[in-house]
Design a protein around this motif. Structure first.
Motif, PDB file in Angstrom:
ATOM      1  N   MET A 275       0.887  -1.066  -0.113  1.00 52.86           N
ATOM      2  CA  MET A 275      -0.010   0.044  -0.034  1.00 52.86           C
ATOM      3  C   MET A 275       0.810   1.203  -0.003  1.00 52.86           C
ATOM      4  O   MET A 275       1.725   1.338   1.000  1.00 52.86           O
ATOM      5  CB  MET A 275      -0.895   0.049   1.260  1.00 52.86           C
ATOM      6  N   GLY A 276       0.903   2.057  -1.042  1.00 57.31           N
ATOM      7  CA  GLY A 276       1.572   3.120  -1.142  1.00 57.31           C
ATOM      8  C   GLY A 276       2.751   2.949  -2.063  1.00 57.31           C
ATOM      9  O   GLY A 276       3.152   1.933  -2.353  1.00 57.31           O
ATOM     10  N   VAL A 277       3.556   4.000  -2.457  1.00 57.24           N
ATOM     11  CA  VAL A 277       4.682   4.063  -3.495  1.00 57.24           C
ATOM     12  C   VAL A 277       5.729   3.266  -3.043  1.00 57.24           C
ATOM     13  O   VAL A 277       6.048   2.417  -3.639  1.00 57.24           O
ATOM     14  CB  VAL A 277       5.038   5.551  -3.846  1.00 57.24           C
ATOM     15  N   LYS A 278       6.161   3.429  -1.774  1.00 59.15           N
ATOM     16  CA  LYS A 278       7.525   2.779  -1.196  1.00 59.15           C
ATOM     17  C   LYS A 278       7.094   1.154  -1.009  1.00 59.15           C
ATOM     18  O   LYS A 278       7.940   0.500  -1.626  1.00 59.15           O
ATOM     19  CB  LYS A 278       7.796   3.388   0.108  1.00 59.15           C
ATOM     20  N   ALA A 279       5.998   0.863  -0.689  1.00 56.61           N
ATOM     21  CA  ALA A 279       5.724  -0.483  -0.548  1.00 56.61           C
ATOM     22  C   ALA A 279       5.499  -0.996  -1.873  1.00 56.61           C
ATOM     23  O   ALA A 279       5.924  -2.402  -2.111  1.00 56.61           O
ATOM     24  CB  ALA A 279       4.466  -0.673   0.423  1.00 56.61           C
ATOM     25  N   CYS A 280       4.844  -0.333  -2.553  1.00 55.41           N
ATOM     26  CA  CYS A 280       4.693  -0.888  -4.188  1.00 55.41           C
ATOM     27  C   CYS A 280       5.940  -1.321  -4.879  1.00 55.41           C
ATOM     28  O   CYS A 280       6.077  -2.095  -5.682  1.00 55.41           O
ATOM     29  CB  CYS A 280       3.643  -0.101  -4.795  1.00 55.41           C
ATOM     30  N   ASP A 281       6.859  -0.245  -4.799  1.00 51.48           N
ATOM     31  CA  ASP A 281       8.228  -0.245  -5.132  1.00 51.48           C
ATOM     32  C   ASP A 281       8.966  -1.571  -4.987  1.00 51.48           C
ATOM     33  O   ASP A 281       9.515  -2.575  -5.591  1.00 51.48           O
ATOM     34  CB  ASP A 281       8.958   0.962  -4.857  1.00 51.48           C
ATOM     35  N   ARG A 282       8.855  -1.909  -3.635  1.00 49.48           N
ATOM     36  CA  ARG A 282       9.415  -3.064  -2.900  1.00 49.48           C
ATOM     37  C   ARG A 282       8.611  -4.367  -3.588  1.00 49.48           C
ATOM     38  O   ARG A 282       9.205  -5.395  -4.017  1.00 49.48           O
ATOM     39  CB  ARG A 282       9.169  -3.107  -1.436  1.00 49.48           C
ATOM     40  N   PHE A 283       7.274  -4.395  -3.845  1.00 47.42           N
ATOM     41  CA  PHE A 283       6.650  -5.484  -4.280  1.00 47.42           C
ATOM     42  C   PHE A 283       6.886  -5.723  -5.466  1.00 47.42           C
ATOM     43  O   PHE A 283       7.179  -6.789  -6.083  1.00 47.42           O
ATOM     44  CB  PHE A 283       5.066  -5.139  -4.154  1.00 47.42           C
ATOM     45  N   PHE A 284       7.229  -4.566  -6.496  1.00 47.36           N
ATOM     46  CA  PHE A 284       7.503  -4.967  -7.967  1.00 47.36           C
ATOM     47  C   PHE A 284       9.051  -5.444  -8.031  1.00 47.36           C
ATOM     48  O   PHE A 284       9.140  -6.044  -9.094  1.00 47.36           O
ATOM     49  CB  PHE A 284       7.121  -3.594  -8.899  1.00 47.36           C
ATOM     50  N   LYS A 285      10.063  -4.883  -7.109  1.00 46.33           N
ATOM     51  CA  LYS A 285      11.160  -5.549  -7.203  1.00 46.33           C
ATOM     52  C   LYS A 285      11.142  -6.748  -6.816  1.00 46.33           C
ATOM     53  O   LYS A 285      11.852  -7.578  -7.469  1.00 46.33           O
ATOM     54  CB  LYS A 285      11.852  -4.605  -6.205  1.00 46.33           C
ATOM     55  N   HIS A 286      10.303  -7.054  -5.775  1.00 47.38           N
ATOM     56  CA  HIS A 286      10.206  -8.693  -5.428  1.00 47.38           C
ATOM     57  C   HIS A 286       9.715  -9.615  -6.733  1.00 47.38           C
ATOM     58  O   HIS A 286      10.078 -10.442  -6.973  1.00 47.38           O
ATOM     59  CB  HIS A 286       9.383  -8.744  -4.396  1.00 47.38           C
ATOM     60  N   MET A 287       8.729  -8.891  -7.603  1.00 50.37           N
ATOM     61  CA  MET A 287       8.215  -9.417  -8.594  1.00 50.37           C
ATOM     62  C   MET A 287       9.029  -9.892  -9.662  1.00 50.37           C
ATOM     63  O   MET A 287       9.284 -10.757 -10.283  1.00 50.37           O
ATOM     64  CB  MET A 287       6.865  -8.958  -9.248  1.00 50.37           C
ATOM     65  N   GLU A 288       9.990  -8.802  -9.866  1.00 50.56           N
ATOM     66  CA  GLU A 288      10.909  -8.866 -10.992  1.00 50.56           C
ATOM     67  C   GLU A 288      12.048 -10.146 -10.636  1.00 50.56           C
ATOM     68  O   GLU A 288      12.568 -10.694 -11.416  1.00 50.56           O
ATOM     69  CB  GLU A 288      11.904  -7.639 -11.147  1.00 50.56           C
ATOM     70  N   THR A 289      12.222 -10.247  -9.254  1.00 48.49           N
ATOM     71  CA  THR A 289      13.329 -11.107  -9.021  1.00 48.49           C
ATOM     72  C   THR A 289      12.784 -12.446  -8.922  1.00 48.49           C
ATOM     73  O   THR A 289      13.392 -13.410  -9.390  1.00 48.49           O
ATOM     74  CB  THR A 289      13.758 -10.843  -7.495  1.00 48.49           C
TER      75      THR A 289
END
Length: 463
Positions: A275-289
């Motif tokens: 929820m929010g930009v920072k958490a979503c950035d982490r989520f999509f970084k995990h998705m890429e990994t």
């Protein structure tokens, strides 16, 4: 000489900020294809939980009961449970019956595992899964996670042999926690855009928000198929959402992802609800990994539209003070979102009592904001109102159960999370992803603007 008798004062819960443990289990079972939840206890338990779920999802929800009586409470409910299982299997012909024990059956000491051992793990082709969920041991979130773990345990036993699976068909197990229907649909959309096979458990997004029927359907369509759950042991990765759940796993709790990791060496990534930009950035970084693929361009565009909205709306919400409440994972993630948009979550409260809420908040909240926060777990709304009154909040954010508190404090309530009983569309609220953050941001600003406009002596119509 007269001795003064000391009286011990006890504080009773007046309006709990949580729901019953088996309610969470029943919801999790609703997210499995052709599954009927069965509560081992009194009829009142299943009636109460059906009412709660129906009011939030605005869909019919069947929850069976072993229907305790006074005699059963004294002599045990084994015969009732066996009869209930036989009746449900015959009348519904489900693929699975999810059995959750209640306070009453647990208190009298019914050994449900032994009773089921006498029946077997299936009856007439229907699989049986049991989870122990007395409400005095936890909250609805505990029951939810325990039910998911019990299902994974039942269909992925330690002796199950792993089979080779081609890399191009590798699957990601996704354990999203107790999100809204719209959140689950958005998660599926993200995985589809990453062109990655995924198995979401539970998935009640279609079953608890389906089309209109010409005639009643005993078991609604939708849910995670048992065949998909049986193959979770050959997945390439697991993803679990929830910062509190992550901390609980560190302390030894066996979540679904932890179970698969221990038995089959499937790596598991855990993070907060995005929820929010920072958490979503982490989520999509995990998705890429996890997937080995870049984030699709559409999500980058969503992010920058959201950041632009933050800039446009900052002047309306900067330094506003909010009371937030609900499930611990929801509170921890929502507080992170509020902090990044400039709202101070002056009170973060939950009925949960994992003992990890403060640690989860501290990990994601800037120190300058964290120092202004009051953090309370194991709360009820009466206590919450007393504490909040001295904090001078501008708004409250959480489920419908906080309406009376918000009314007494004369502040607007932004309804999010579960349950939402006094509005329509509670199951369609999008909380996660950049689109979810955009929805939350706009809703919060418009709620504050509505209050300001309504209280204005001139009723301005232009900002």
């Amino acid at each position: 000489m007269t001795q003064t008798k000391t009286t011990q004062h006890y504080t009773a819960t007046q309006n709990a900020c949580k729901m019953c443990t088996p309610l969470g289990a029943a919801l999790a079972f609703q997210g499995i294809e052709r599954t009927v939840p069965l509560l081992h206890g009194s009829q009142g338990c299943s009636t109460y939980m059906r009412r709660y779920l129906i009011s939030h999802f605005k869909e019919p929800v069947d929850i069976a009961s072993s229907n305790f009586s006074e005699e059963t409470a004294i002599f045990g409910g084994g015969a009732n449970l066996k009869l209930a299982i036989e009746n449900v299997a015959r009348q519904y012909t489900p693929a699975m019956i999810g059995i959750a024990s209640t306070c009453l059956s647990e208190t009298i000491g019914d050994d449900v595992s032994m009773i089921l051992a006498q029946i077997g793990d299936t009856i007439n082709g229907t699989a049986l899964v049991h989870v122990s969920t007395p409400s005095y041991t936890g909250t609805h979130m505990d029951g939810f996670h325990q039910a998911v773990a019990a299902v994974v345990d039942r269909f992925n036993p330690a002796n199950k042999r792993q089979a080779y699976k081609p890399k191009k068909k590798r699957t990601i197990n996704v354990f999203p926690g107790m999100l809204s229907n719209e959140d689950i649909r958005h998660l599926k959309e993200i995985f589809e855009d990453f062109k990655t096979h995924h198995a979401i458990l539970p998935d009640y997004s279609e079953r608890l928000e389906g089309p209109s029927w010409l005639e009643y359907q005993p078991i609604q369509e939708g849910g995670t198929p048992l065949g998909v759950i049986e193959k979770m042991h050959v997945a390439s990765h697991s993803l679990e959402l929830g910062s509190i759940l992550s901390l609980m796993v560190e302390k030894g709790t066996k979540s679904a992802g932890a179970l698969l990791s221990d038995r089959f060496n499937i790596p598991c990534t855990r993070m907060e609800i995005p929820m929010g930009v920072k958490a979503c950035d982490r989520f999509f970084k995990h998705m890429e990994t996890i997937t080995g693929k870049p984030t699709p361009e559409k999500y980058k565009k969503q992010k920058w539209r959201l950041v632009d909205a933050y800039v446009d709306g900052n002047k309306y919400i900067s330094k506003k003070r909010a009371v937030i409440y609900g499930e611990e994972d929801f509170v921890a993630s929502l507080a992170g979102f509020l902090a990044e948009v400039g709202i101070i979550p002056v009170l973060c409260a939950s009925g949960g009592h994992s003992g990890h809420l403060k640690k989860a908040l501290k990990a994601n909240i800037p120190e300058r904001i964290f120092d202004q926060m009051t953090i309370q777990d194991n709360m009820d709304f009466t206590q919450m109102e007393e504490i909040a009154r001295n904090l001078e909040p501008d708004l409250a954010i959480g489920n419908s159960k906080g309406y009376a508190m918000a009314r007494q404090l004369n502040i607007p309530l932004v309804r999010m999370g579960f349950p939402i009983h006094d509005r329509v569309g509670g199951s369609r609220i999008l909380h996660i992803g950049y689109k979810g953050a955009q929805n939350l941001f706009d809703t919060i600003i418009n709620t504050l603007l509505h209050k300001s406009q309504a209280e204005s002596s001139v009723g301005y119509s232009y900002m």
